[in-house]
Structure formats: C-alpha cells, structure tokens
Scaffold this motif. Structure first.
Motif, short mmCIF file in Angstrom:
data_model
loop_
_atom_site.label_atom_id
_atom_site.label_comp_id
_atom_site.label_asym_id
_atom_site.label_seq_id
_atom_site.Cartn_x
_atom_site.Cartn_y
_atom_site.Cartn_z
N LYS A 8 -19.20 -39.84 -66.87
CA LYS A 8 -20.48 -40.42 -66.48
C LYS A 8 -20.43 -40.86 -65.02
CE LYS A 8 -22.20 -42.02 -70.94
NZ LYS A 8 -22.53 -43.18 -71.77
N LYS A 9 -19.31 -41.46 -64.62
CA LYS A 9 -19.16 -41.91 -63.24
C LYS A 9 -19.20 -40.72 -62.28
CE LYS A 9 -15.96 -44.35 -60.21
NZ LYS A 9 -14.62 -44.93 -60.09
N LYS A 10 -18.46 -39.66 -62.60
CA LYS A 10 -18.45 -38.45 -61.76
C LYS A 10 -19.83 -37.82 -61.71
CE LYS A 10 -14.18 -38.29 -60.50
NZ LYS A 10 -13.81 -38.50 -59.13
N TYR A 11 -20.54 -37.82 -62.83
CA TYR A 11 -21.89 -37.26 -62.87
C TYR A 11 -22.81 -38.02 -61.93
CZ TYR A 11 -26.46 -35.90 -64.66
OH TYR A 11 -27.74 -35.47 -64.76
N GLU A 12 -22.70 -39.34 -61.94
CA GLU A 12 -23.53 -40.16 -61.05
C GLU A 12 -23.18 -39.89 -59.59
OE1 GLU A 12 -26.21 -41.92 -61.84
OE2 GLU A 12 -25.89 -41.24 -63.90
N GLU A 13 -21.89 -39.74 -59.30
CA GLU A 13 -21.47 -39.42 -57.93
C GLU A 13 -22.02 -38.07 -57.50
OE1 GLU A 13 -17.21 -39.69 -57.92
OE2 GLU A 13 -17.22 -41.86 -58.15
N LEU A 14 -21.99 -37.11 -58.41
CA LEU A 14 -22.53 -35.77 -58.08
C LEU A 14 -24.03 -35.82 -57.85
CD1 LEU A 14 -20.53 -33.47 -60.50
CD2 LEU A 14 -20.40 -33.51 -58.01
N LYS A 15 -24.74 -36.63 -58.63
CA LYS A 15 -26.18 -36.76 -58.44
C LYS A 15 -26.47 -37.32 -57.05
CE LYS A 15 -28.51 -38.88 -61.61
NZ LYS A 15 -29.01 -39.61 -62.79
N VAL A 16 -25.71 -38.34 -56.64
CA VAL A 16 -25.91 -38.94 -55.33
C VAL A 16 -25.60 -37.91 -54.24
CG1 VAL A 16 -25.00 -40.68 -53.73
CG2 VAL A 16 -25.51 -41.30 -56.08
N SER A 17 -24.51 -37.17 -54.40
CA SER A 17 -24.14 -36.14 -53.42
C SER A 17 -25.20 -35.04 -53.34
CB SER A 17 -22.80 -35.51 -53.78
OG SER A 17 -21.77 -36.45 -53.67
N ALA A 18 -25.72 -34.64 -54.48
CA ALA A 18 -26.75 -33.60 -54.50
C ALA A 18 -28.01 -34.08 -53.80
CB ALA A 18 -27.06 -33.20 -55.94
N GLU A 19 -28.39 -35.32 -54.03
CA GLU A 19 -29.58 -35.87 -53.37
C GLU A 19 -29.37 -35.93 -51.86
OE1 GLU A 19 -33.41 -36.94 -53.19
OE2 GLU A 19 -32.37 -36.41 -55.04
N LYS A 20 -28.18 -36.34 -51.45
CA LYS A 20 -27.87 -36.41 -50.02
C LYS A 20 -27.90 -35.01 -49.40
CE LYS A 20 -24.54 -38.01 -46.67
NZ LYS A 20 -23.16 -38.10 -46.36
N LEU A 21 -27.31 -34.05 -50.09
CA LEU A 21 -27.31 -32.67 -49.60
C LEU A 21 -28.74 -32.14 -49.50
CD1 LEU A 21 -25.63 -30.24 -48.73
CD2 LEU A 21 -25.52 -29.56 -51.12
N LYS A 22 -29.54 -32.44 -50.49
CA LYS A 22 -30.94 -32.00 -50.48
C LYS A 22 -31.67 -32.59 -49.27
CE LYS A 22 -35.20 -32.34 -53.15
NZ LYS A 22 -35.84 -32.97 -54.30
N ASN A 23 -31.45 -33.88 -49.03
CA ASN A 23 -32.10 -34.52 -47.89
C ASN A 23 -31.60 -33.96 -46.57
OD1 ASN A 23 -33.62 -36.15 -49.58
ND2 ASN A 23 -32.18 -37.86 -49.50
N ASP A 24 -30.28 -33.73 -46.49
CA ASP A 24 -29.71 -33.16 -45.26
C ASP A 24 -30.21 -31.75 -45.01
OD1 ASP A 24 -28.32 -35.47 -44.73
OD2 ASP A 24 -26.36 -34.69 -45.36
N SER A 25 -30.38 -30.98 -46.08
CA SER A 25 -30.83 -29.59 -45.91
C SER A 25 -32.27 -29.53 -45.43
CB SER A 25 -30.67 -28.81 -47.21
OG SER A 25 -31.60 -29.26 -48.18
N GLN A 26 -33.03 -30.56 -45.71
CA GLN A 26 -34.43 -30.58 -45.27
C GLN A 26 -34.57 -31.14 -43.86
OE1 GLN A 26 -36.27 -32.80 -48.41
NE2 GLN A 26 -36.32 -31.06 -49.80
N ASN A 27 -33.51 -31.69 -43.31
CA ASN A 27 -33.53 -32.26 -41.97
C ASN A 27 -33.22 -31.16 -40.96
OD1 ASN A 27 -33.14 -33.66 -39.61
ND2 ASN A 27 -31.88 -35.26 -40.53
#
Length: 92
Positions: free
Chosen positions: A39-58
């Motif tokens: 569960k902890k790793k899943y939450e970390e991956l969700k945060v990383s994915a959101e950051k990557l998504k935001n970075d890719s749109q920048n």
C-alpha cells in the motif's frame, strides 16, 4: 507397548499442531506487513505518476531538458573526438 506408541503419536500431533498454529500466525503477520508495504509503495507510485504527469505537461521544463541533453551530446562528441584524435596521433 500400545500405550507408549499412542503417547508418541499424540505427542507428535500435539507438537505438529502447535508448530502449524505458529506457522499460520507468522504467515498472517507477514501477510499484514507485505500488504502494508505494498500500500505504501502504491501511494508512492501514485505521487510519482502525478508528478511525472505534471512535468510532462510543463513545456518549459521539457525545453530545458532538451537543451541540457543537446549540450551533453555536444560535450560527449567533443570528448570522443579528442580521445580518438589523441590515439591516432600516438600511433603515427
């Protein structure tokens, strides 16, 4: 003699049952720990994915990355040319 054999079998199954109970308790504990870790790793991956998504749109960020990669490629090319030029000069 029959009582002695029955006693051994009863002792064996009693010990076996205790060990089996202990095994199940440890397996359940391990399962709980693994679930919490996942569960902890899943939450970390969700945060990383959101950051990557935001970075890719920048777009500006990607222009900066592209410029840095281009500069690094040019530096690598210069280094390779210098390394091989030196080798060729040493051979002659």
């Amino acid at each position: 003699m029959e009582n002695k054999q029955e006693g051994k079998a009863e002792t064996f199954f009693k010990d076996f049952g205790k060990k089996l109970d202990q095994f199940f308790a440890e397996a359940k504990d391990a399962s709980t720990r693994v679930e919490a870790d996942l569960k902890k790793k899943y939450e970390e991956l969700k945060v990383s994915a959101e950051k990557l998504k935001n970075d890719s749109q920048n777009k500006e960020r990607w222009k900066e990355v592209e410029a840095s990669l281009k500069k690094a490629g040019e530096e690598l090319e210069k280094a390779a040319k210098a390394a091989f030029k030196k080798k060729d000069a040493d051979k002659t």
